[in-house]
Design a protein around this motif. Sequence first.
Motif, PDB file in Angstrom:
ATOM      1  N   SER A  62      77.954  60.150  28.093  1.00  0.00           N
ATOM      2  CA  SER A  62      77.538  59.428  27.108  1.00  0.00           C
ATOM      3  C   SER A  62      76.277  58.738  27.567  1.00  0.00           C
ATOM      4  O   SER A  62      76.293  57.915  28.571  1.00  0.00           O
ATOM      5  N   PRO A  63      74.902  58.846  26.859  1.00  0.00           N
ATOM      6  CA  PRO A  63      73.722  58.109  27.222  1.00  0.00           C
ATOM      7  C   PRO A  63      73.795  56.789  27.267  1.00  0.00           C
ATOM      8  O   PRO A  63      73.471  56.045  28.115  1.00  0.00           O
ATOM      9  N   SER A  64      74.648  56.212  26.618  1.00  0.00           N
ATOM     10  CA  SER A  64      74.896  54.740  26.390  1.00  0.00           C
ATOM     11  C   SER A  64      75.640  54.180  27.650  1.00  0.00           C
ATOM     12  O   SER A  64      75.485  52.941  27.708  1.00  0.00           O
ATOM     13  N   LEU A  65      76.360  54.917  28.232  1.00  0.00           N
ATOM     14  CA  LEU A  65      77.246  54.592  29.051  1.00  0.00           C
ATOM     15  C   LEU A  65      77.075  55.096  30.634  1.00  0.00           C
ATOM     16  O   LEU A  65      77.402  54.854  31.785  1.00  0.00           O
ATOM     17  N   LYS A  66      76.013  56.085  30.474  1.00  0.00           N
ATOM     18  CA  LYS A  66      75.882  56.917  31.987  1.00  0.00           C
ATOM     19  C   LYS A  66      75.548  56.024  32.969  1.00  0.00           C
ATOM     20  O   LYS A  66      76.100  56.279  34.116  1.00  0.00           O
ATOM     21  N   SER A  67      74.829  55.148  32.918  1.00  0.00           N
ATOM     22  CA  SER A  67      74.459  54.256  34.233  1.00  0.00           C
ATOM     23  C   SER A  67      75.695  53.476  34.551  1.00  0.00           C
ATOM     24  O   SER A  67      75.641  52.917  35.834  1.00  0.00           O
ATOM     25  N   ARG A  68      76.796  53.366  33.886  1.00  0.00           N
ATOM     26  CA  ARG A  68      77.963  52.363  34.222  1.00  0.00           C
ATOM     27  C   ARG A  68      79.062  53.244  34.415  1.00  0.00           C
ATOM     28  O   ARG A  68      80.183  52.861  34.784  1.00  0.00           O
ATOM     29  N   ALA A  69      79.193  54.736  34.048  1.00  0.00           N
ATOM     30  CA  ALA A  69      80.366  55.325  34.130  1.00  0.00           C
ATOM     31  C   ALA A  69      80.439  56.579  35.258  1.00  0.00           C
ATOM     32  O   ALA A  69      79.239  57.064  35.307  1.00  0.00           O
ATOM     33  N   SER A  70      81.507  56.721  35.831  1.00  0.00           N
ATOM     34  CA  SER A  70      81.458  57.598  36.786  1.00  0.00           C
ATOM     35  C   SER A  70      82.651  58.577  36.424  1.00  0.00           C
ATOM     36  O   SER A  70      83.926  57.819  36.747  1.00  0.00           O
ATOM     37  N   ILE A  71      82.530  59.785  36.333  1.00  0.00           N
ATOM     38  CA  ILE A  71      83.767  60.675  36.149  1.00  0.00           C
ATOM     39  C   ILE A  71      83.997  61.568  37.409  1.00  0.00           C
ATOM     40  O   ILE A  71      83.303  62.310  37.990  1.00  0.00           O
ATOM     41  N   SER A  72      85.218  61.743  37.932  1.00  0.00           N
ATOM     42  CA  SER A  72      85.697  62.554  39.051  1.00  0.00           C
ATOM     43  C   SER A  72      87.031  63.104  39.022  1.00  0.00           C
ATOM     44  O   SER A  72      87.583  62.838  37.735  1.00  0.00           O
ATOM     45  N   ARG A  73      87.283  64.016  39.622  1.00  0.00           N
ATOM     46  CA  ARG A  73      88.669  64.630  39.746  1.00  0.00           C
ATOM     47  C   ARG A  73      89.226  64.907  41.032  1.00  0.00           C
ATOM     48  O   ARG A  73      88.325  64.890  41.989  1.00  0.00           O
ATOM     49  N   ASP A  74      90.315  65.074  40.878  1.00  0.00           N
ATOM     50  CA  ASP A  74      91.132  65.529  42.027  1.00  0.00           C
ATOM     51  C   ASP A  74      91.905  66.923  41.790  1.00  0.00           C
ATOM     52  O   ASP A  74      93.068  66.514  41.193  1.00  0.00           O
ATOM     53  N   THR A  75      91.602  67.828  42.056  1.00  0.00           N
ATOM     54  CA  THR A  75      92.307  69.158  41.583  1.00  0.00           C
ATOM     55  C   THR A  75      93.540  69.307  42.414  1.00  0.00           C
ATOM     56  O   THR A  75      94.550  69.679  41.659  1.00  0.00           O
ATOM     57  N   SER A  76      93.732  68.564  43.231  1.00  0.00           N
ATOM     58  CA  SER A  76      95.015  68.908  44.235  1.00  0.00           C
ATOM     59  C   SER A  76      96.044  68.057  43.261  1.00  0.00           C
ATOM     60  O   SER A  76      97.329  68.481  43.319  1.00  0.00           O
ATOM     61  N   LYS A  77      95.823  67.203  42.907  1.00  0.00           N
ATOM     62  CA  LYS A  77      96.609  66.200  42.330  1.00  0.00           C
ATOM     63  C   LYS A  77      96.729  66.443  40.651  1.00  0.00           C
ATOM     64  O   LYS A  77      97.515  65.642  39.934  1.00  0.00           O
ATOM     65  N   LYS A  78      95.773  67.355  40.113  1.00  0.00           N
ATOM     66  CA  LYS A  78      95.704  67.328  38.735  1.00  0.00           C
ATOM     67  C   LYS A  78      95.194  66.147  37.848  1.00  0.00           C
ATOM     68  O   LYS A  78      95.951  65.902  36.936  1.00  0.00           O
ATOM     69  N   GLN A  79      94.408  65.517  38.579  1.00  0.00           N
ATOM     70  CA  GLN A  79      93.916  64.094  38.004  1.00  0.00           C
ATOM     71  C   GLN A  79      92.466  64.196  37.915  1.00  0.00           C
ATOM     72  O   GLN A  79      91.674  64.759  38.565  1.00  0.00           O
ATOM     73  N   PHE A  80      92.116  63.497  36.874  1.00  0.00           N
ATOM     74  CA  PHE A  80      90.508  63.273  36.799  1.00  0.00           C
ATOM     75  C   PHE A  80      90.491  61.523  36.334  1.00  0.00           C
ATOM     76  O   PHE A  80      91.399  60.945  35.825  1.00  0.00           O
ATOM     77  N   SER A  81      89.268  61.167  36.843  1.00  0.00           N
ATOM     78  CA  SER A  81      89.377  59.607  36.826  1.00  0.00           C
ATOM     79  C   SER A  81      88.076  59.223  36.167  1.00  0.00           C
ATOM     80  O   SER A  81      86.985  59.948  36.165  1.00  0.00           O
TER      81      SER A  81
END
Length: 119
Positions: A62-81
């Motif tokens: 979201s443009p309103s949160l872009k500078s403060r939000a970070s999304i990532s994933r761990d495919t081996s654990k089937k998780q995203f964060s």
Amino acid sequence: QVRLQESGPGLVKPSQTVSLTCTVSGGSITSNGYYWTWIRQPPGKGLEWIGNIGPSGSIDHSPSLKSRASISRDTSKKQFSLQLFSVTPEDTAVYYCARDRAFGGVDYWGEGTLVTVSS
């Protein structure tokens, strides 16, 4: 049946970083056509889209949160964060993870986890 489960701290102090994880079962986070999404709902307000991570690992915020939000994933654990930096009381909300179809909207939701930002 796809299931999503959020995990993370319930209470954080202002200026800290919130780290949330979504564990997926019954589906692959690398399957084409699905975007693994974070959404939140502050008390008494509507849903707010935070961002997502696609099957190839592409990320949209979201443009309103872009500078403060970070999304990532761990495919081996089937998780995203989700990490949300420098939180304020206005970030208090129920945070949901969800699966969003490329064509057709969200079809699976996690139960949601309440994050309260307070000193």
